[in-house]
Design a protein around this motif. Structure first.
Motif, PDB file in Angstrom:
ATOM      1  N   UNK A 192       0.829  -1.199   0.000  1.00 18.35           N
ATOM      2  CA  UNK A 192       0.000   0.000   0.000  1.00 18.35           C
ATOM      3  C   UNK A 192       0.867   1.253   0.000  1.00 18.35           C
ATOM      4  N   UNK A 193       1.906   1.256   0.823  1.00 19.26           N
ATOM      5  CA  UNK A 193       2.793   2.420   0.898  1.00 19.26           C
ATOM      6  C   UNK A 193       3.511   2.651  -0.427  1.00 19.26           C
ATOM      7  N   UNK A 194       3.989   1.569  -1.051  1.00 27.41           N
ATOM      8  CA  UNK A 194       4.683   1.713  -2.336  1.00 27.41           C
ATOM      9  C   UNK A 194       3.736   2.230  -3.409  1.00 27.41           C
ATOM     10  N   UNK A 195       2.514   1.726  -3.395  1.00 26.25           N
ATOM     11  CA  UNK A 195       1.534   2.166  -4.400  1.00 26.25           C
ATOM     12  C   UNK A 195       1.152   3.620  -4.190  1.00 26.25           C
ATOM     13  N   UNK A 196       0.951   3.999  -2.929  1.00 22.47           N
ATOM     14  CA  UNK A 196       0.570   5.382  -2.620  1.00 22.47           C
ATOM     15  C   UNK A 196       1.710   6.359  -2.890  1.00 22.47           C
ATOM     16  N   UNK A 197       2.951   5.866  -2.917  1.00 25.64           N
ATOM     17  CA  UNK A 197       4.106   6.738  -3.137  1.00 25.64           C
ATOM     18  C   UNK A 197       4.412   6.950  -4.617  1.00 25.64           C
ATOM     19  N   UNK A 198       3.641   6.312  -5.501  1.00 28.68           N
ATOM     20  CA  UNK A 198       3.900   6.467  -6.931  1.00 28.68           C
ATOM     21  C   UNK A 198       3.813   7.931  -7.350  1.00 28.68           C
ATOM     22  N   UNK A 199       4.737   8.340  -8.202  1.00 30.63           N
ATOM     23  CA  UNK A 199       4.759   9.718  -8.702  1.00 30.63           C
ATOM     24  C   UNK A 199       5.051   9.686 -10.202  1.00 30.63           C
ATOM     25  N   UNK A 200       4.042   9.997 -11.036  1.00 26.69           N
ATOM     26  CA  UNK A 200       2.719  10.498 -10.661  1.00 26.69           C
ATOM     27  C   UNK A 200       1.859   9.416 -10.018  1.00 26.69           C
ATOM     28  N   UNK A 201       0.843   9.824  -9.256  1.00 26.26           N
ATOM     29  CA  UNK A 201      -0.056   8.855  -8.626  1.00 26.26           C
ATOM     30  C   UNK A 201      -0.755   8.004  -9.688  1.00 26.26           C
ATOM     31  N   UNK A 202      -0.950   6.734  -9.392  1.00 21.20           N
ATOM     32  CA  UNK A 202      -1.611   5.871 -10.370  1.00 21.20           C
ATOM     33  C   UNK A 202      -3.107   6.184 -10.402  1.00 21.20           C
ATOM     34  N   UNK A 203      -3.686   6.102 -11.583  1.00 21.87           N
ATOM     35  CA  UNK A 203      -5.137   6.282 -11.714  1.00 21.87           C
ATOM     36  C   UNK A 203      -5.784   5.144 -12.487  1.00 21.87           C
ATOM     37  N   UNK A 204      -5.023   4.066 -12.690  1.00 24.33           N
ATOM     38  CA  UNK A 204      -5.554   2.843 -13.294  1.00 24.33           C
ATOM     39  C   UNK A 204      -4.522   1.740 -13.060  1.00 24.33           C
ATOM     40  N   UNK A 205      -4.934   0.536 -13.308  1.00 26.87           N
ATOM     41  CA  UNK A 205      -4.005  -0.603 -13.317  1.00 26.87           C
ATOM     42  C   UNK A 205      -4.322  -1.460 -14.547  1.00 26.87           C
ATOM     43  N   UNK A 206      -3.351  -2.150 -15.118  1.00 22.77           N
ATOM     44  CA  UNK A 206      -1.963  -2.231 -14.668  1.00 22.77           C
ATOM     45  C   UNK A 206      -1.215  -0.906 -14.839  1.00 22.77           C
ATOM     46  N   UNK A 213      10.336   4.915 -13.298  1.00 22.91           N
ATOM     47  CA  UNK A 213       9.599   6.064 -13.863  1.00 22.91           C
ATOM     48  C   UNK A 213       8.350   5.598 -14.596  1.00 22.91           C
ATOM     49  N   UNK A 214       7.324   6.440 -14.558  1.00 20.30           N
ATOM     50  CA  UNK A 214       6.111   6.178 -15.316  1.00 20.30           C
ATOM     51  C   UNK A 214       5.758   7.398 -16.141  1.00 20.30           C
ATOM     52  N   UNK A 215       5.568   7.170 -17.437  1.00 17.62           N
ATOM     53  CA  UNK A 215       4.993   8.175 -18.325  1.00 17.62           C
ATOM     54  C   UNK A 215       3.968   7.463 -19.194  1.00 17.62           C
ATOM     55  N   UNK A 216       3.072   8.225 -19.782  1.00 15.56           N
ATOM     56  CA  UNK A 216       2.091   7.596 -20.669  1.00 15.56           C
ATOM     57  C   UNK A 216       2.770   6.970 -21.881  1.00 15.56           C
ATOM     58  N   UNK A 217       3.879   7.577 -22.330  1.00 18.41           N
ATOM     59  CA  UNK A 217       4.614   7.021 -23.462  1.00 18.41           C
ATOM     60  C   UNK A 217       5.218   5.662 -23.105  1.00 18.41           C
ATOM     61  N   UNK A 218       5.853   5.573 -21.926  1.00 19.96           N
ATOM     62  CA  UNK A 218       6.422   4.299 -21.493  1.00 19.96           C
ATOM     63  C   UNK A 218       5.326   3.249 -21.289  1.00 19.96           C
ATOM     64  N   UNK A 219       4.213   3.666 -20.714  1.00 17.23           N
ATOM     65  CA  UNK A 219       3.090   2.750 -20.504  1.00 17.23           C
ATOM     66  C   UNK A 219       2.601   2.184 -21.832  1.00 17.23           C
ATOM     67  N   UNK A 220       2.406   3.068 -22.807  1.00 17.36           N
ATOM     68  CA  UNK A 220       1.918   2.629 -24.117  1.00 17.36           C
ATOM     69  C   UNK A 220       2.902   1.675 -24.788  1.00 17.36           C
ATOM     70  N   UNK A 221       4.187   2.001 -24.709  1.00 15.05           N
ATOM     71  CA  UNK A 221       5.197   1.138 -25.334  1.00 15.05           C
ATOM     72  C   UNK A 221       5.269  -0.216 -24.640  1.00 15.05           C
ATOM     73  N   UNK A 222       5.159  -0.216 -23.312  1.00 13.68           N
ATOM     74  CA  UNK A 222       5.203  -1.467 -22.568  1.00 13.68           C
ATOM     75  C   UNK A 222       3.993  -2.331 -22.876  1.00 13.68           C
TER      76      UNK A 222
END
Length: 257
Positions: A192-206, A213-222
């Motif tokens: 829970x702590x690791x998930x809440x510490x995400x930056x930017x905060x997650x708004x969906x899963x996976x 790092x998380x970006x929409x570009x990296x998410x789309x490519x992954x």
């Protein structure tokens, strides 16, 4: 004596005395022969494990770190883990590491010294999250077991049989003791702590991170081709799977005499 020197001497001594023959006292299945020095010695494969670890250490210095924040019964999470993440890891585990955080869109509420969890897909998902969290803390074979669970028809009912398949030495009663006890509760709190510490905060899963790092570009490519993304981001010498140099020739034939 330096541990590395001691290990090398142990390997040399074992090889001189015929120590590479598989011991009848080997306590583990082949998948776990290199899990510890004691197991490797008992199974007669210490030299192989040492050489394998040395090679792997050079290859994984710049490993691409793939983090997956997910929940056990989320359809999209299950699809990504079973059909993209695990197959990619099988091919590229020498240059990538995987971190699984089963929590997702759950909600945590303090209850005395413990925590109560409410999961997006109900109590069964909370149970699945907890089983997978305990497995990650109890066995090196957690990822294959979780893949087996997530790719099955019933994630929860398949858990014990998946564990028996990939880690026969694992005591299922101990796993469930973790699930129902204080250890599992605290492990889930860390998720829970690791998930809440995400930056930017997650708004969906996976929710996928690459090297933290998380970006929409990296998410789309992954989500589109994790294999291509990992190969492109790895800074070391590309393995053969990524189009790097082939170390072995498979052009060997059995001729019809």
């Amino acid at each position: 004596m330096n541990c590395a020197v001691l290990l090398v001497l142990t390997v040399w001594f074992g090889s001189q005395c015929g120590g590479n023959a598989l011991s009848s006292s080997c306590p583990a299945p082949p998948s776990e022969w290199c899990s510890s020095m004691d197991t490797a010695i008992q199974c007669g494969v210490l030299k192989h494990c040492l050489l394998s670890n040395v090679t792997r250490s050079h290859q994984t210095e710049n490993a691409v770190e793939v983090g997956l924040y997910y929940e056990s019964l989320c359809p999209g999470c299950r699809l990504f883990l079973a059909e993209m993440l695990f197959p990619t890891w099988l091919l590229l585990n020498e240059i990538m590491s995987v971190s699984l955080v089963p929590y997702g869109n759950a909600k945590e509420t303090p209850d005395g010294q413990k925590y109560v969890y409410e999961c997006q897909h109900g109590e069964q998902e909370c149970l699945g999250n907890m089983i997978e969290t305990c497995l990650l803390n109890m066995t090196r074979m957690a990822f294959p077991i979780i893949f087996c669970m997530e790719s099955s028809t019933d994630v929860i009912k398949s858990a014990q049989s998946c564990a028996a398949l990939y880690s026969p030495q694992l005591n299922w009663d101990k796993v469930m003791g973790c699930v129902k006890g204080d250890v599992g509760n605290q492990l889930m709190h860390q998720n829970a702590l690791m998930t809440e510490a995400l930056n930017p905060p997650h708004n969906y899963v996976p929710w996928i991170t690459i090297n933290g790092a998380h970006t929409e570009d990296l998410q789309d490519k992954a989500m589109t081709s994790l294999f291509t993304l990992v190969c492109s981001m790895y800074k070391g010498t590309k393995p053969a799977a990524c189009g790097g140099p082939q170390k072995t020739s498979y052009k060997t034939y059995c001729h019809n005499k």
